[in-house]
Scaffold this motif. Structure first.
Motif, mmCIF file in Angstrom:
data_model
loop_
_atom_site.group_PDB
_atom_site.id
_atom_site.type_symbol
_atom_site.label_atom_id
_atom_site.label_comp_id
_atom_site.label_asym_id
_atom_site.label_seq_id
_atom_site.Cartn_x
_atom_site.Cartn_y
_atom_site.Cartn_z
ATOM 1 N N PRO A 85 0.822 -1.366 -0.080
ATOM 2 C CA PRO A 85 -0.172 0.230 0.001
ATOM 3 C C PRO A 85 0.886 1.305 0.101
ATOM 4 C CG PRO A 85 0.224 -0.789 2.291
ATOM 5 C CD PRO A 85 0.949 -1.587 1.470
ATOM 6 N N THR A 86 2.091 1.088 -0.476
ATOM 7 C CA THR A 86 2.862 2.358 -0.268
ATOM 8 C C THR A 86 2.321 3.680 -0.935
ATOM 9 O OG1 THR A 86 4.865 0.935 -0.454
ATOM 10 C CG2 THR A 86 5.207 3.373 -0.869
ATOM 11 N N SER A 87 2.264 3.490 -2.253
ATOM 12 C CA SER A 87 1.569 4.798 -2.868
ATOM 13 C C SER A 87 0.335 5.161 -2.311
ATOM 14 C CB SER A 87 1.390 4.350 -4.441
ATOM 15 O OG SER A 87 0.541 3.195 -4.631
ATOM 16 N N GLY A 88 -0.651 4.324 -2.119
ATOM 17 C CA GLY A 88 -1.835 4.630 -1.449
ATOM 18 C C GLY A 88 -1.939 5.333 0.024
ATOM 19 N N GLN A 89 -0.881 4.737 0.584
ATOM 20 C CA GLN A 89 -0.696 5.410 1.951
ATOM 21 C C GLN A 89 -0.266 6.715 1.865
ATOM 22 O OE1 GLN A 89 -1.673 3.305 4.855
ATOM 23 N NE2 GLN A 89 -1.634 5.569 5.656
ATOM 24 N N ALA A 90 0.605 6.861 0.969
ATOM 25 C CA ALA A 90 1.240 8.325 0.814
ATOM 26 C C ALA A 90 0.392 9.280 0.662
ATOM 27 C CB ALA A 90 2.359 8.169 -0.179
ATOM 28 N N ARG A 91 -0.633 8.947 -0.405
ATOM 29 C CA ARG A 91 -1.911 9.764 -0.853
ATOM 30 C C ARG A 91 -2.782 10.219 0.103
ATOM 31 N NH1 ARG A 91 -1.276 7.100 -5.797
ATOM 32 N NH2 ARG A 91 -2.736 5.547 -5.354
ATOM 33 N N ALA A 92 -2.951 8.978 1.109
ATOM 34 C CA ALA A 92 -3.974 9.291 2.288
ATOM 35 C C ALA A 92 -3.127 10.201 3.411
ATOM 36 C CB ALA A 92 -4.280 7.944 3.113
ATOM 37 N N ASP A 93 -1.802 10.145 3.558
ATOM 38 C CA ASP A 93 -0.963 10.814 4.640
ATOM 39 C C ASP A 93 -1.288 12.354 3.952
ATOM 40 O OD1 ASP A 93 -0.901 8.893 6.223
ATOM 41 O OD2 ASP A 93 1.469 8.493 5.342
ATOM 42 N N GLN A 94 -0.996 12.611 2.860
ATOM 43 C CA GLN A 94 -0.923 13.949 2.042
ATOM 44 C C GLN A 94 -2.343 14.396 2.260
ATOM 45 O OE1 GLN A 94 0.257 13.756 -1.840
ATOM 46 N NE2 GLN A 94 0.333 16.184 -1.975
ATOM 47 N N ALA A 95 -3.298 13.653 2.234
ATOM 48 C CA ALA A 95 -4.768 14.295 2.081
ATOM 49 C C ALA A 95 -4.962 14.642 3.685
ATOM 50 C CB ALA A 95 -5.697 13.145 1.592
ATOM 51 N N ARG A 96 -4.367 13.717 4.730
ATOM 52 C CA ARG A 96 -4.712 14.133 5.989
ATOM 53 C C ARG A 96 -4.025 15.469 6.410
ATOM 54 N NH1 ARG A 96 -3.612 8.435 6.564
ATOM 55 N NH2 ARG A 96 -5.791 7.438 7.106
ATOM 56 N N ALA A 97 -2.703 15.599 6.046
ATOM 57 C CA ALA A 97 -1.916 17.007 6.129
ATOM 58 C C ALA A 97 -2.781 17.928 5.528
ATOM 59 C CB ALA A 97 -0.739 16.629 5.731
ATOM 60 N N GLN A 98 -3.188 17.943 4.451
ATOM 61 C CA GLN A 98 -3.806 19.027 3.852
ATOM 62 C C GLN A 98 -5.087 19.442 4.407
ATOM 63 O OE1 GLN A 98 -2.438 20.785 1.339
ATOM 64 N NE2 GLN A 98 -4.385 22.212 1.703
ATOM 65 N N ILE A 99 -5.778 18.601 5.146
ATOM 66 C CA ILE A 99 -6.944 18.503 5.647
ATOM 67 C C ILE A 99 -6.592 19.280 7.116
ATOM 68 C CG2 ILE A 99 -8.995 17.399 7.250
ATOM 69 C CD1 ILE A 99 -9.000 15.373 4.939
ATOM 70 N N GLY A 100 -5.675 19.041 7.708
ATOM 71 C CA GLY A 100 -5.293 19.684 8.966
ATOM 72 C C GLY A 100 -5.118 21.012 8.630
ATOM 73 N N GLN A 101 -4.131 21.389 7.494
ATOM 74 C CA GLN A 101 -4.044 22.880 7.265
ATOM 75 C C GLN A 101 -5.238 23.699 6.753
ATOM 76 O OE1 GLN A 101 -1.157 22.836 4.095
ATOM 77 N NE2 GLN A 101 0.322 22.011 5.339
ATOM 78 N N THR A 102 -6.295 22.876 6.278
ATOM 79 C CA THR A 102 -7.588 23.659 5.865
ATOM 80 C C THR A 102 -8.439 24.034 7.099
ATOM 81 O OG1 THR A 102 -7.287 22.409 3.494
ATOM 82 C CG2 THR A 102 -9.335 23.562 4.045
ATOM 83 N N GLU A 103 -8.467 22.841 7.870
ATOM 84 C CA GLU A 103 -9.162 23.298 9.032
ATOM 85 C C GLU A 103 -8.712 24.329 9.911
ATOM 86 O OE1 GLU A 103 -8.979 19.596 10.963
ATOM 87 O OE2 GLU A 103 -10.948 18.575 9.985
ATOM 88 N N ALA A 104 -7.326 24.626 10.002
ATOM 89 C CA ALA A 104 -6.554 25.640 10.687
ATOM 90 C C ALA A 104 -7.312 26.984 9.915
ATOM 91 C CB ALA A 104 -5.211 25.524 10.640
ATOM 92 N N GLN A 105 -7.186 26.993 8.691
ATOM 93 C CA GLN A 105 -7.655 28.111 7.674
ATOM 94 C C GLN A 105 -8.817 28.546 7.884
ATOM 95 O OE1 GLN A 105 -6.642 27.426 3.565
ATOM 96 N NE2 GLN A 105 -4.304 27.425 4.015
ATOM 97 N N LEU A 106 -9.953 27.359 8.203
ATOM 98 C CA LEU A 106 -11.238 27.668 8.576
ATOM 99 C C LEU A 106 -11.551 28.288 9.940
ATOM 100 C CD1 LEU A 106 -14.260 26.888 7.200
ATOM 101 C CD2 LEU A 106 -14.142 24.674 8.538
ATOM 102 N N LEU A 107 -10.854 27.774 10.662
ATOM 103 C CA LEU A 107 -10.940 28.580 12.143
ATOM 104 C C LEU A 107 -10.589 30.000 11.757
ATOM 105 C CD1 LEU A 107 -9.492 25.914 14.321
ATOM 106 C CD2 LEU A 107 -11.785 26.452 14.171
ATOM 107 N N ALA A 108 -9.450 30.246 11.102
ATOM 108 C CA ALA A 108 -9.037 31.668 10.777
ATOM 109 C C ALA A 108 -10.161 32.569 10.128
ATOM 110 C CB ALA A 108 -7.979 31.739 10.221
ATOM 111 N N ARG A 109 -10.797 31.779 8.943
ATOM 112 C CA ARG A 109 -11.746 32.567 8.182
ATOM 113 C C ARG A 109 -13.015 32.822 9.025
ATOM 114 N NH1 ARG A 109 -8.141 33.725 6.362
ATOM 115 N NH2 ARG A 109 -7.201 33.079 4.227
ATOM 116 N N ARG A 110 -13.367 31.863 9.951
ATOM 117 C CA ARG A 110 -14.414 31.983 10.780
ATOM 118 C C ARG A 110 -14.456 33.201 11.847
ATOM 119 N NH1 ARG A 110 -15.714 25.660 12.288
ATOM 120 N NH2 ARG A 110 -17.070 24.952 10.541
ATOM 121 N N SER A 111 -13.094 33.216 12.418
ATOM 122 C CA SER A 111 -12.711 34.545 12.954
ATOM 123 C C SER A 111 -12.869 35.657 12.364
ATOM 124 C CB SER A 111 -11.184 34.137 13.851
ATOM 125 O OG SER A 111 -11.157 33.208 14.683
#
Length: 333
Positions: A85-111
């Motif tokens: 699952p190397t390639s699929g796991q890498a894509r999943a980890d990248q997607a999780r990291a991107q989601i974390g950044q976007t959630e932080a941006q979402l909190l800032a935009r709500r503020s």
């Protein structure tokens, strides 16, 4: 020889002839009254077929593990194999990291939206106060001519205009902050969809059996490279094992779907039956496989029936198919 002796001899011969004649007549009557010979039921030679299920990987990769062997019984949910699952796991980890950044941006935009709405509320309050002050001043001017100077009116009107301008700017800020918030929300939804797709792909790299059946083939072993959508495991599902045989056109009407037939094979348990579920709409001049038939019809119809005990049959196994008597049909049903 005297005449009396000759008469006695002729009398004996007549009695014997009469007895023979009676015996012949009785035998003839018995022969005429004999029951008609019972024809044996028709017997057709068929074989077992199956519609296999093939499990594959949606992407190319190395087979990391094979959990089953040929001939093994599997149930729904049984693990079959796992791809690297190397390639699929890498894509999943990248997607999780991107989601974390976007959630932080979402909190800032709500503020930002909260601050913009607070500023709009203050600006609206200033507009309401300035409008009220101007209305009161105009009322005083109408009531008492000369009580309000033009300079006072101009100053208050300027205050009202400034308050309205500030309110418009605050309203624009709220609209802009809200639009940016929606953009971030869309990015978050897209990121979560990407993570779901990556996790689904990871799960597809380790499929489980969707059916109950028997593993027929293991096409790739551990360490081998499998192309995308290349079958790795082949399963014979219990629900897709069928008895196939060919019926002469003169008898095909007796084997409509729903008809129960008896099936037998070498080494199989006695009393197995099958229910017809398909009759070909087109005749054939010869079956594709003929094992041994005493008589062969030139025009035959393909018939398929679902066995009562599919787990006891193997694809390609020869079968003898005969109709069931009415009483046995009722028991089978």
């Amino acid at each position: 020889m005297s005449g009396q002796g000759r008469r006695s001899k002729h009398s004996k011969r007549a009695v014997v002839a009469a007895v023979v004649l009676v015996a012949v007549i009785v035998a003839g009557i018995a022969w005429l009254r004999r029951p008609p010979p019972v024809e044996p039921p028709p017997r057709f030679t068929g074989y077992v077929v199956s519609d296999n299920v093939y499990l594959s990987s949606p992407v190319a990769g190395m087979v990391a593990e094979v959990s089953v062997v040929r001939g093994q019984r599997v149930e729904p949910g049984t693990p079959l194999f796992r791809m690297e699952p190397t390639s699929g796991q890498a894509r999943a980890d990248q997607a999780r990291a991107q989601i974390g950044q976007t959630e932080a941006q979402l909190l800032a935009r709500r503020s930002d939206v909260g601050r913009a709405r607070a500023s709009l509320a203050v600006a609206q309050a200033e507009v309401d106060r300035a409008d009220a002050d101007l209305a009161r001043l105009l009322a005083v001017q109408r009531a008492m001519d000369g009580a309000v100077t033009p300079q006072q009116l101009d100053l208050l009107r300027a205050t009202v205009a400034r308050a309205h301008a500030q309110r418009d700017v605050a309203l624009t800020d709220v609209t802009s902050a809200s639009a940016q918030l929606e953009v971030v929300r869309a990015q978050l939804a897209s990121g979560r969809a990407g993570l779901t797709a990556a996790e689904r792909q990871i799960s597809e790299l380790a499929p489980v059996s969707p059916v109950a059946g028997r593993v027929e083939e293991v096409l790739f072993q551990e360490g081998e490279w499998a192309a995308p959508n290349a079958a790795v495991i082949s399963i014979v599902p219990d629900a897709r094992v069928k008895a196939r045989f060919y019926v002469p056109q003169a008898r095909v009407a007796s084997y409509a779907p729903g008809t129960v037939v008896a099936i037998a094979c070498d080494g199989c348990d006695a009393g197995m039956t099958a229910r017809v579920d398909y009759v070909s709409s087109r005749p054939e001049y010869t079956p594709p496989i003929i094992y041994s038939l005493e008589t062969r019809q030139k025009l035959v119809f393909l018939v398929e029936a679902v066995p009562s005990h599919p787990t006891r049959l193997l694809p390609g196994q020869p079968l003898d198919v005969t109709p069931l008597p009415p009483r046995a049909v009722e028991v089978a049903r």
